[in-house]
Design an enzyme around this catalytic site. Sequence first.
Site, PDB file in Angstrom:
ATOM      1  N   THR A  41      32.691 -12.570  -6.486  1.00  0.00           N
ATOM      2  CA  THR A  41      31.749 -12.024  -5.962  1.00  0.00           C
ATOM      3  C   THR A  41      30.592 -13.258  -6.794  1.00  0.00           C
ATOM      4  O   THR A  41      30.684 -13.507  -8.138  1.00  0.00           O
ATOM      5  CB  THR A  41      31.260 -11.222  -5.830  1.00  0.00           C
ATOM      6  OG1 THR A  41      31.134 -10.328  -6.876  1.00  0.00           O
ATOM      7  CG2 THR A  41      31.994 -10.637  -5.470  1.00  0.00           C
ATOM      8  N   ILE A  43      32.013  -7.813  -2.024  1.00  0.00           N
ATOM      9  CA  ILE A  43      32.488  -6.719  -1.441  1.00  0.00           C
ATOM     10  C   ILE A  43      32.070  -5.956  -0.376  1.00  0.00           C
ATOM     11  O   ILE A  43      33.037  -5.738   0.872  1.00  0.00           O
ATOM     12  CB  ILE A  43      32.663  -6.088  -3.197  1.00  0.00           C
ATOM     13  CG1 ILE A  43      34.147  -6.906  -3.630  1.00  0.00           C
ATOM     14  CG2 ILE A  43      33.655  -4.698  -2.582  1.00  0.00           C
ATOM     15  CD1 ILE A  43      34.244  -5.896  -4.965  1.00  0.00           C
ATOM     16  N   TYR A  92      25.764  -1.987 -18.007  1.00  0.00           N
ATOM     17  CA  TYR A  92      26.738  -1.866 -17.208  1.00  0.00           C
ATOM     18  C   TYR A  92      28.127  -0.762 -16.949  1.00  0.00           C
ATOM     19  O   TYR A  92      28.216  -0.576 -15.712  1.00  0.00           O
ATOM     20  CB  TYR A  92      27.207  -3.021 -16.277  1.00  0.00           C
ATOM     21  CG  TYR A  92      28.059  -2.773 -15.428  1.00  0.00           C
ATOM     22  CD1 TYR A  92      27.090  -2.860 -14.254  1.00  0.00           C
ATOM     23  CD2 TYR A  92      29.370  -3.412 -15.532  1.00  0.00           C
ATOM     24  CE1 TYR A  92      28.301  -3.458 -13.092  1.00  0.00           C
ATOM     25  CE2 TYR A  92      29.915  -3.454 -14.665  1.00  0.00           C
ATOM     26  CZ  TYR A  92      29.137  -3.951 -12.846  1.00  0.00           C
ATOM     27  OH  TYR A  92      30.537  -3.869 -11.566  1.00  0.00           O
ATOM     28  N   ILE A 137      36.383  -9.930  -9.009  1.00  0.00           N
ATOM     29  CA  ILE A 137      36.508 -10.135  -8.549  1.00  0.00           C
ATOM     30  C   ILE A 137      35.549 -11.103  -8.260  1.00  0.00           C
ATOM     31  O   ILE A 137      34.589 -11.574  -8.450  1.00  0.00           O
ATOM     32  CB  ILE A 137      35.482  -9.159  -6.718  1.00  0.00           C
ATOM     33  CG1 ILE A 137      36.959  -8.056  -7.071  1.00  0.00           C
ATOM     34  CG2 ILE A 137      36.025  -9.842  -5.734  1.00  0.00           C
ATOM     35  CD1 ILE A 137      38.338  -7.872  -7.283  1.00  0.00           C
ATOM     36  N   SER A 147      32.911   1.538  -7.449  1.00  0.00           N
ATOM     37  CA  SER A 147      32.717   1.972  -9.272  1.00  0.00           C
ATOM     38  C   SER A 147      33.467   0.286  -9.981  1.00  0.00           C
ATOM     39  O   SER A 147      33.000  -0.411  -9.085  1.00  0.00           O
ATOM     40  CB  SER A 147      33.292   2.341  -9.715  1.00  0.00           C
ATOM     41  OG  SER A 147      33.651   3.069 -11.046  1.00  0.00           O
ATOM     42  N   ASN A 194      27.612   0.949  -1.612  1.00  0.00           N
ATOM     43  CA  ASN A 194      28.371  -0.200  -2.635  1.00  0.00           C
ATOM     44  C   ASN A 194      27.518  -0.878  -3.542  1.00  0.00           C
ATOM     45  O   ASN A 194      27.766  -1.630  -4.205  1.00  0.00           O
ATOM     46  CB  ASN A 194      28.720  -1.308  -1.465  1.00  0.00           C
ATOM     47  CG  ASN A 194      29.204  -2.719  -1.799  1.00  0.00           C
ATOM     48  OD1 ASN A 194      30.356  -3.022  -2.645  1.00  0.00           O
ATOM     49  ND2 ASN A 194      27.393  -3.419  -1.796  1.00  0.00           N
ATOM     50  N   LYS A 242      29.351   2.249 -14.296  1.00  0.00           N
ATOM     51  CA  LYS A 242      30.515   2.378 -13.670  1.00  0.00           C
ATOM     52  C   LYS A 242      31.317   3.246 -13.597  1.00  0.00           C
ATOM     53  O   LYS A 242      31.960   4.231 -12.188  1.00  0.00           O
ATOM     54  CB  LYS A 242      31.272   0.624 -13.430  1.00  0.00           C
ATOM     55  CG  LYS A 242      30.371  -0.465 -12.693  1.00  0.00           C
ATOM     56  CD  LYS A 242      30.564  -0.527 -11.338  1.00  0.00           C
ATOM     57  CE  LYS A 242      29.721  -1.359 -10.578  1.00  0.00           C
ATOM     58  NZ  LYS A 242      29.092  -1.006  -9.109  1.00  0.00           N
ATOM     59  N   ASP A 277      15.255  -0.881  -0.061  1.00  0.00           N
ATOM     60  CA  ASP A 277      15.509  -1.067  -1.712  1.00  0.00           C
ATOM     61  C   ASP A 277      15.746   0.916  -2.039  1.00  0.00           C
ATOM     62  O   ASP A 277      15.602   1.399  -1.779  1.00  0.00           O
ATOM     63  CB  ASP A 277      14.499  -0.681  -2.578  1.00  0.00           C
ATOM     64  CG  ASP A 277      14.797  -1.331  -3.495  1.00  0.00           C
ATOM     65  OD1 ASP A 277      15.976  -0.230  -4.289  1.00  0.00           O
ATOM     66  OD2 ASP A 277      14.624  -2.234  -4.418  1.00  0.00           O
TER      67      ASP A 277
END
Length: 270
Positions: free
Chosen positions: A207, A24, A172, A205, A158, A106, A176, A79
């Site tokens: 990815t 993304i 996770y 998505i 997010s 991102n 978000k 980082d």
Amino acid sequence: MAALPAWNLLKGKTAAITGGTTGIGRAIVLAYITQGCNVAVNHLGMPQDEKHRHSLLEEVKAIKSTGIKAGDILELPGDITDPETSSNLFKEAVSQWGKLDIFVANAGVFKQAEFLKIQPALLDHSVDVNVKGTFYSCQAAALQMVEQGHGGSIIGISSVSALLGGGFQTHYTPTKAAILSMMQSMAIALGKDKIRCNALMPGTIATSLADHDMKNPTKKAALEERIPLGRIGDPEDMAGPAVFLACEEMSRYVNATGLLADGGMYSKLQ
């Protein structure tokens, strides 16, 4: 997917984005540059990622060779769990182009794991990158924008996972949700400085973070069935919404919101 036409929507603007060589982030970088925006790109600088860095620079070169009024790119390894990384990114962008107008937080990590088997190291890494890294980078971006005095746009990537639970995502989904909440609170804190803060919330998505699901035909088919548009999203599907949130003329009164871009998946829960 067709790229967003070069409409000069971000002409003369300067943006920075973390985790911008893949997925993304990369799609947003290319969309911004196509719209005339100069972009400072952060990446980890890992040896295995060199191919992505080189191909991104080549893709930018190809865009510029078409003759459109494209923006320029600079890239800097680091980082984001180290606050200095973001400070250095913005210093470099300002040194090169004189200002910072847009920041996209991102960079993020995700690895599926069973709740009862999650070790402290995995939880700590998820929180360090997704929450602390986003916080540090957004704070540094805001400091630069406040100092400049002409406002700006901060976008936190997010996820629909901010609104939905996941059995293999207990480490996770809270991160978000934190990014969505962070953008809401930042919008209140920075409203007086004319800095808009919003969250972009992708659905599923295609990815590298979704490789586990994409390589499982049964899981992929089940996901597609849940999406009214009938397909998994592409990274490029996030480019338009990210341009919208960055463009003052189009989204000047959009603030403290979470923009869902999930093909309708969240609504198809019954």
